[in-house]
Write a protein that holds these residues in place. Sequence first.
Motif, PDB file in Angstrom:
ATOM      1  N   UNK A   1       0.846  -1.205   0.000  1.00 28.12           N
ATOM      2  CA  UNK A   1       0.000   0.000   0.000  1.00 28.12           C
ATOM      3  C   UNK A   1       0.879   1.252   0.000  1.00 28.12           C
ATOM      4  N   UNK A   2       0.626   2.152  -0.935  1.00 32.75           N
ATOM      5  CA  UNK A   2       1.434   3.380  -1.031  1.00 32.75           C
ATOM      6  C   UNK A   2       1.145   4.317   0.133  1.00 32.75           C
ATOM      7  N   UNK A   3       2.232   4.932   0.632  1.00 30.13           N
ATOM      8  CA  UNK A   3       2.088   5.895   1.732  1.00 30.13           C
ATOM      9  C   UNK A   3       2.206   7.314   1.174  1.00 30.13           C
ATOM     10  N   UNK A   4       1.192   8.145   1.461  1.00 30.92           N
ATOM     11  CA  UNK A   4       1.214   9.543   1.041  1.00 30.92           C
ATOM     12  C   UNK A   4       1.470  10.426   2.255  1.00 30.92           C
ATOM     13  N   UNK A   5       2.549  11.193   2.186  1.00 29.17           N
ATOM     14  CA  UNK A   5       2.867  12.161   3.233  1.00 29.17           C
ATOM     15  C   UNK A   5       2.321  13.523   2.829  1.00 29.17           C
ATOM     16  N   UNK A   6       1.539  14.135   3.712  1.00 24.52           N
ATOM     17  CA  UNK A   6       1.014  15.486   3.488  1.00 24.52           C
ATOM     18  C   UNK A   6       1.673  16.418   4.495  1.00 24.52           C
ATOM     19  N   UNK A   7       2.489  17.362   4.001  1.00 20.45           N
ATOM     20  CA  UNK A   7       3.055  18.371   4.905  1.00 20.45           C
ATOM     21  C   UNK A   7       2.050  19.513   5.035  1.00 20.45           C
ATOM     22  N   UNK A   8       2.186  20.287   6.106  1.00 21.33           N
ATOM     23  CA  UNK A   8       1.213  21.367   6.334  1.00 21.33           C
ATOM     24  C   UNK A   8      -0.169  20.813   6.572  1.00 21.33           C
ATOM     25  N   UNK A   9      -0.239  19.742   7.348  1.00 20.37           N
ATOM     26  CA  UNK A   9      -1.485  18.986   7.520  1.00 20.37           C
ATOM     27  C   UNK A   9      -2.620  19.797   8.134  1.00 20.37           C
ATOM     28  N   UNK A  10      -2.287  20.837   8.902  1.00 17.57           N
ATOM     29  CA  UNK A  10      -3.344  21.616   9.566  1.00 17.57           C
ATOM     30  C   UNK A  10      -3.727  22.872   8.792  1.00 17.57           C
ATOM     31  N   UNK A  11      -3.094  23.079   7.650  1.00 20.82           N
ATOM     32  CA  UNK A  11      -3.447  24.226   6.809  1.00 20.82           C
ATOM     33  C   UNK A  11      -4.722  23.949   6.027  1.00 20.82           C
ATOM     34  N   UNK A  12      -5.101  24.899   5.164  1.00 18.85           N
ATOM     35  CA  UNK A  12      -6.354  24.762   4.415  1.00 18.85           C
ATOM     36  C   UNK A  12      -6.327  23.540   3.501  1.00 18.85           C
ATOM     37  N   UNK A  13      -5.259  23.415   2.732  1.00 20.11           N
ATOM     38  CA  UNK A  13      -5.163  22.312   1.766  1.00 20.11           C
ATOM     39  C   UNK A  13      -4.981  20.975   2.473  1.00 20.11           C
ATOM     40  N   UNK A  14      -4.099  20.957   3.473  1.00 18.77           N
ATOM     41  CA  UNK A  14      -3.874  19.736   4.249  1.00 18.77           C
ATOM     42  C   UNK A  14      -5.149  19.238   4.912  1.00 18.77           C
ATOM     43  N   UNK A  15      -5.938  20.170   5.444  1.00 17.84           N
ATOM     44  CA  UNK A  15      -7.197  19.812   6.110  1.00 17.84           C
ATOM     45  C   UNK A  15      -8.211  19.242   5.123  1.00 17.84           C
ATOM     46  N   UNK A  16      -8.255  19.825   3.906  1.00 16.63           N
ATOM     47  CA  UNK A  16      -9.176  19.307   2.879  1.00 16.63           C
ATOM     48  C   UNK A  16      -8.724  17.925   2.394  1.00 16.63           C
ATOM     49  N   UNK A  17      -7.423  17.714   2.316  1.00 15.41           N
ATOM     50  CA  UNK A  17      -6.907  16.386   1.934  1.00 15.41           C
ATOM     51  C   UNK A  17      -7.272  15.349   2.997  1.00 15.41           C
ATOM     52  N   UNK A  18      -7.245  15.768   4.255  1.00 12.62           N
ATOM     53  CA  UNK A  18      -7.614  14.856   5.348  1.00 12.62           C
ATOM     54  C   UNK A  18      -9.073  14.404   5.214  1.00 12.62           C
ATOM     55  N   UNK A  19      -9.938  15.345   4.817  1.00 12.91           N
ATOM     56  CA  UNK A  19     -11.354  15.011   4.606  1.00 12.91           C
ATOM     57  C   UNK A  19     -11.485  14.008   3.454  1.00 12.91           C
ATOM     58  N   UNK A  20     -10.804  14.297   2.345  1.00 15.92           N
ATOM     59  CA  UNK A  20     -10.895  13.436   1.154  1.00 15.92           C
ATOM     60  C   UNK A  20     -10.262  12.060   1.368  1.00 15.92           C
ATOM     61  N   UNK A  21      -9.246  12.007   2.227  1.00 12.48           N
ATOM     62  CA  UNK A  21      -8.528  10.745   2.466  1.00 12.48           C
ATOM     63  C   UNK A  21      -9.461   9.621   2.909  1.00 12.48           C
ATOM     64  N   UNK A  22     -10.562  10.002   3.544  1.00 12.38           N
ATOM     65  CA  UNK A  22     -11.553   9.010   3.989  1.00 12.38           C
ATOM     66  C   UNK A  22     -12.096   8.191   2.815  1.00 12.38           C
ATOM     67  N   UNK A  23     -12.085   8.804   1.612  1.00  9.61           N
ATOM     68  CA  UNK A  23     -12.597   8.109   0.415  1.00  9.61           C
ATOM     69  C   UNK A  23     -11.503   7.342  -0.333  1.00  9.61           C
ATOM     70  N   UNK A  24     -10.266   7.441   0.173  1.00  5.11           N
ATOM     71  CA  UNK A  24      -9.134   6.795  -0.524  1.00  5.11           C
ATOM     72  C   UNK A  24      -8.364   5.911   0.455  1.00  5.11           C
TER      73      UNK A  24
END
Length: 280
Positions: A1-24
């Motif tokens: 399983x590929x690991x995706x690292x998101x830097x700036x996790x608490x910023x606007x983009x990082x937070x939106x990626x966290x929401x979307x990650x639930x679908x991936x």
Amino acid sequence: MKKILVTGANGQLGSELRVLAENYKNYEWFFADRIEITLNNLELLKTQLNNINPDVIFNCGAYTAVDKAEIEKETAFIINHLAVEIIAKFTSENNVKLIHVSTDYVFDGTSSIALNEEAQTNPINLYGQSKLAGEIACLKENPDSIIIRTSWVYSKFGNNFVKTMQRLMQEREAINVVNDQIGSPTYAHDLAKVMIDIVESPNWIPGIYNYSNEGEISWYDFALSIKELGRYNCNVVGVPSLSYFTPAKRPKFSLLDKKKIKEIYNLDIPDYKESLKKMF
């Protein structure tokens, strides 16, 4: 399983990626805040990257305080330039895919037509200079990386123009908004989805791409759309940039041409108002 690292996790983009990650769930997601990925401590950063050992990096972390950067030049350049250099070098040496997020502030704002990826860069503030230095370092250290330039980012997370307007329009009877800076907003949720789509795509075409929502507007126009959707009674008055002193100059025109990303990744980019409605 590929690991995706998101830097700036608490910023606007990082937070939106966290929401979307639930679908991936087909990826292992690692959302790194400032402690887990320390962009202003370069030696520690190298160790942290090796410890996390990702397959893909979404570099959303950045120094984004545009006016403060005029005073904190060294910090801005460490985070937006030297840390990017280290991340790009790591990804190159370890065969890791990198999507790095940049900005329309790499331009000087003197254009009168939408700027494509080949347009001449010439930042007029230190934030823009630090981000351009990061782009150059990124492509030098890892020519296989993808850079996405974006503009006027907003989200339900973090601090941004939309949330500021929502607050002010409820607190005040009238507000002044700059009407001579032209560009297009970017809903962070839309950009986050595009970043995942690129990783999911069989095409990995390195280089620089532009992404924002569709539309050519001023901040004043944007404020009027926010007023309309929020049904606020506040009077919004358009004023020239000269009415506001800010330590950092802003580009007068930074509309991005999105033709390249639309064609290569077959994207249908929503109009800014459609995305603003979604956020509301």
